[in-house]
Write a protein that holds these residues in place. Structure first.
Motif, PDB file in Angstrom:
ATOM      1  N   MET A 118       1.598  -2.526   9.434  1.00 57.25           N
ATOM      2  CA  MET A 118       2.288  -1.245   9.347  1.00 57.25           C
ATOM      3  C   MET A 118       3.610  -1.322  10.104  1.00 57.25           C
ATOM      4  O   MET A 118       3.613  -1.542  11.316  1.00 57.25           O
ATOM      5  CB  MET A 118       1.404  -0.144   9.932  1.00 57.25           C
ATOM      6  N   LYS A 119       4.707  -1.184   9.381  1.00 61.58           N
ATOM      7  CA  LYS A 119       6.037  -1.222   9.985  1.00 61.58           C
ATOM      8  C   LYS A 119       6.551   0.207  10.086  1.00 61.58           C
ATOM      9  O   LYS A 119       6.625   0.922   9.085  1.00 61.58           O
ATOM     10  CB  LYS A 119       6.983  -2.078   9.155  1.00 61.58           C
ATOM     11  N   ILE A 120       6.938   0.577  11.315  1.00 55.11           N
ATOM     12  CA  ILE A 120       7.311   1.955  11.603  1.00 55.11           C
ATOM     13  C   ILE A 120       8.654   1.983  12.338  1.00 55.11           C
ATOM     14  O   ILE A 120       8.733   1.485  13.453  1.00 55.11           O
ATOM     15  CB  ILE A 120       6.231   2.645  12.460  1.00 55.11           C
ATOM     16  N   PRO A 121       9.716   2.578  11.761  1.00 56.29           N
ATOM     17  CA  PRO A 121       9.831   3.041  10.382  1.00 56.29           C
ATOM     18  C   PRO A 121       9.966   1.858   9.435  1.00 56.29           C
ATOM     19  O   PRO A 121      10.080   0.711   9.873  1.00 56.29           O
ATOM     20  CB  PRO A 121      11.102   3.884  10.410  1.00 56.29           C
ATOM     21  N   ASN A 122       9.982   2.125   8.169  1.00 56.25           N
ATOM     22  CA  ASN A 122      10.153   1.072   7.170  1.00 56.25           C
ATOM     23  C   ASN A 122      11.531   0.441   7.355  1.00 56.25           C
ATOM     24  O   ASN A 122      12.547   1.137   7.275  1.00 56.25           O
ATOM     25  CB  ASN A 122      10.030   1.688   5.770  1.00 56.25           C
ATOM     26  N   ASN A 139       6.043   1.423   6.170  1.00 61.41           N
ATOM     27  CA  ASN A 139       5.691   0.426   5.167  1.00 61.41           C
ATOM     28  C   ASN A 139       4.343  -0.141   5.577  1.00 61.41           C
ATOM     29  O   ASN A 139       4.177  -0.573   6.716  1.00 61.41           O
ATOM     30  CB  ASN A 139       6.744  -0.687   5.111  1.00 61.41           C
ATOM     31  N   ILE A 140       3.376  -0.094   4.649  1.00 63.81           N
ATOM     32  CA  ILE A 140       2.054  -0.657   4.930  1.00 63.81           C
ATOM     33  C   ILE A 140       1.750  -1.704   3.869  1.00 63.81           C
ATOM     34  O   ILE A 140       1.808  -1.418   2.662  1.00 63.81           O
ATOM     35  CB  ILE A 140       0.947   0.413   4.940  1.00 63.81           C
ATOM     36  N   MET A 141       1.438  -2.899   4.337  1.00 66.62           N
ATOM     37  CA  MET A 141       1.064  -4.009   3.467  1.00 66.62           C
ATOM     38  C   MET A 141      -0.321  -4.494   3.889  1.00 66.62           C
ATOM     39  O   MET A 141      -0.693  -4.387   5.057  1.00 66.62           O
ATOM     40  CB  MET A 141       2.048  -5.176   3.619  1.00 66.62           C
ATOM     41  N   ILE A 185       0.837  -1.196   0.000  1.00 73.30           N
ATOM     42  CA  ILE A 185       0.000   0.000   0.000  1.00 73.30           C
ATOM     43  C   ILE A 185       0.872   1.246   0.000  1.00 73.30           C
ATOM     44  O   ILE A 185       0.705   2.137  -0.815  1.00 73.30           O
ATOM     45  CB  ILE A 185      -0.964  -0.012   1.198  1.00 73.30           C
ATOM     46  N   ILE A 186       1.814   1.297   0.941  1.00 77.53           N
ATOM     47  CA  ILE A 186       2.751   2.427   1.032  1.00 77.53           C
ATOM     48  C   ILE A 186       4.117   1.850   1.360  1.00 77.53           C
ATOM     49  O   ILE A 186       4.247   0.996   2.241  1.00 77.53           O
ATOM     50  CB  ILE A 186       2.321   3.428   2.121  1.00 77.53           C
ATOM     51  N   ASP A 187       5.133   2.344   0.655  1.00 82.62           N
ATOM     52  CA  ASP A 187       6.497   1.879   0.897  1.00 82.62           C
ATOM     53  C   ASP A 187       7.430   3.085   0.775  1.00 82.62           C
ATOM     54  O   ASP A 187       7.998   3.343  -0.274  1.00 82.62           O
ATOM     55  CB  ASP A 187       6.859   0.792  -0.108  1.00 82.62           C
ATOM     56  N   VAL A 188       7.524   3.846   1.871  1.00 83.53           N
ATOM     57  CA  VAL A 188       8.370   5.026   1.937  1.00 83.53           C
ATOM     58  C   VAL A 188       9.281   4.885   3.161  1.00 83.53           C
ATOM     59  O   VAL A 188       9.031   4.038   4.018  1.00 83.53           O
ATOM     60  CB  VAL A 188       7.523   6.329   2.011  1.00 83.53           C
ATOM     61  N   PRO A 189      10.320   5.695   3.290  1.00 80.57           N
ATOM     62  CA  PRO A 189      11.275   5.484   4.386  1.00 80.57           C
ATOM     63  C   PRO A 189      10.679   5.478   5.794  1.00 80.57           C
ATOM     64  O   PRO A 189      11.143   4.736   6.650  1.00 80.57           O
ATOM     65  CB  PRO A 189      12.263   6.636   4.221  1.00 80.57           C
TER      66      PRO A 189
END
Length: 110
Positions: free
Chosen positions: A100-104, A30-32, A23-27
């Motif tokens: 959701m991984k925080i931070p990526n 990361n959302i999958m 869904i989102i993959d920025v520094p």
């Protein structure tokens, strides 16, 4: 404004054998979207960052460290960095989870 239509994103198989959409993959995050078929599991593993699991559909269980909880749509489970975690769909239910991984972790220095 950006609108992300999750159902329209391409789906792929993960190395752990479940379906996933990026869904989102920025520094900074990361959302999958993981989709587990009835009875599917993501085996226990660790990540070097905090992880939030937001259940968006179905029922299953999430394990963080020594604790396992039955969860359903609308619930969020927090897994701190470095703690093993796992997911499992109930036998009679598909299980869709935003991870959701925080931070990526991809953006972390090696």
């Amino acid at each position: 404004m950006e609108i992300i239509r999750i159902a329209e994103l391409p789906q792929q198989a993960t190395p752990r054998g479940v379906k996933a959409r990026t869904i989102i993959d920025v520094p900074y995050i990361n959302i999958m979207n993981l989709t587990l078929a009835p009875g599917d599991e993501v085996p226990s593993h660790t990540t070097p960052v905090d992880v939030l699991f937001h259940v968006i559909e179905g029922e299953g269980s999430i394990t963080v460290g020594p604790e396992t909880a039955k969860v359903s749509a609308g619930e969020i489970v927090v897994s701190p960095a470095g703690i093993p975690h796992a997911l499992a769909a109930n036998a009679g239910s598909s299980f869709s989870v935003l991870v959701m991984k925080i931070p990526n972790p991809k953006g972390m220095a090696k």
